[in-house]
Write an enzyme that holds these catalytic residues in place. Structure first.
Site: not given
Ligand code: UT7
Length: 331
Positions: A114, A256, A286
């Site tokens: 990520c 993020h 996500n």
């Protein structure tokens, strides 16, 4: 300004058309819209269907970014694809290069989960600053649905698929990348994994090799949550220090998109008001390396982020890896 600066001239994003909302997901695992929305802020996620590929979604995002930057694929010198879910373990960036027709560009994949987009952005900057390349496409794209255990409610409610891209160009008049900081800590690797597991296969005595497959994503959610809330503000403060910018001078916080509670806690610790926090988590979940460039692109296209605005961004996740960059949008 000394040397070669960096401009951020285009952004683009794309996601699969197919949407799975929390209500439908609660027919697959024991969960509820209420639990997911309360604990994460997520309402739905886009999921790639079997015939879709990371390549097609990344190409769509990349083409939009090139259009905004007003440059042709043949002008691109370098393509960095940040991903943990390539279509081909040997790399997907070169397939994207071919599909775009960016035949002068060199293309490679970069893996930092990520954090991949921020790591890619900083990697691109090194090539530009040293005068090696002028026009760079940084793509963050992931189809985590491929590696999600759809019977594990602790993880499957979190993830979605998508891609985002940014064009970074050399600029001799002004430098828009103001500061950054990248970190990793492999001692905490086991908190979040998509790990290869070998099955022993004897070729001929005594030669045995391992030939297995990747296991589904496994995560210690609470550990990762604690890590993010502790480390992300630290790394942003460091990048701001390098940028010679105060927290008050930040126009937008583009983190993020892992969990709305993480966004709120990080903003709170830094003293950044919620109006400055970009969030699209409710609609995407996500999306790993894609989440920052998708959020950035939506904010640019909606007119929220304007040329010259100061952006603090931070990616964090498996590795463990984390990093922050502070930059001004535009030429
Ligand atoms: O991009 C990589 C970075 N990843 C992250 O940033 C993720 C970070 N972690 C998180 O966002 C949170 O830890 C989660 C959203 C994953 C979990 O939230 P939490 O508040 O830490 O929940 P928990 O794991 O402490 O679970 C609380 C309860 C448990 O029940 P008991 O043991 O208290 O009875 C879980 O079994 O919630 C239960 N639970 C669920 N219930 C309904 C866990 N998942 C679900 C679910 N639906 N999907």
């Amino acid at each position: 300004m000394n040397g070669i600066g960096i401009a951020f001239t285009g952004s683009g994003s794309a996601a699969p058309a197919h949407i799975l909302d929390n209500g439908t997901l609660s027919q697959i695992v024991e969960t509820s819209d209420e639990w997911i929305a309360d604990r994460t802020g997520i309402r739905q996620r886009h999921l790639a269907q079997p015939q879709e590929s990371l390549k097609t979604i990344a190409v769509e995002a990349a083409q939009k970014a090139l259009d905004m930057a007003n440059i042709q694929p043949m002008d691109v010198d370098l393509i960095i694809l940040a991903t943990s879910t390539p279509d081909d373990l040997f790399g997907t960036a070169s397939q994207i290069q071919a599909e775009l027709g960016a035949m002068k560009a060199v293309a490679f994949d970069l893996t930092a989960a990520c954090s991949g987009f921020v790591f890619g952005l900083v990697t691109a900057a090194q090539f530009i600053r040293t005068g090696v390349y002028q026009n760079v496409l940084v793509i963050g794209g992931d189809l985590l649905s491929r590696w999600t255990d759809w019977s594990d409610r602790r993880t499957c409610v979190l993830f979605g698929d998508g891609a985002g891209a940014v064009v970074m160009q050399a600029n001799l008049e002004c430098d828009r990348l103001l500061g950054f900081e990248l970190r990793s800590d492999g001692t905490q690797n086991n908190c979040l994994t998509l790990a290869y597991q070998a099955q022993p296969k004897t070729l001929i005595e005594p030669v045995t090799i391992g030939q297995g497959s990747f296991q589904f994503i496994q995560m210690n959610g609470q550990e990762v949550y604690r890590f993010a809330v502790r480390k992300v503000p630290e790394v942003i403060e460091k990048a701001l220090f390098r940028a010679n910018l105060s927290v008050e001078q930040v126009d937008w916080l583009v983190l993020h998109q892992a969990n709305q509670r993480i966004l709120d806690a990080v903003a709170d610790r830094l003293g950044i008001p919620s109006e400055k926090v970009i969030s699209n988590m409710a609609r995407y979940g996500n999306t790993s390396a894609a989440s920052i460039p998708i959020a950035l692109d939506e904010a640019v296209r909606s007119g929220k982020i304007k040329s010259g605005d100061a952006i603090a961004t931070s990616g964090f996740g498996a590795g463990l890896t984390w990093g922050a960059a502070v930059f001004r949008w535009g030429r």
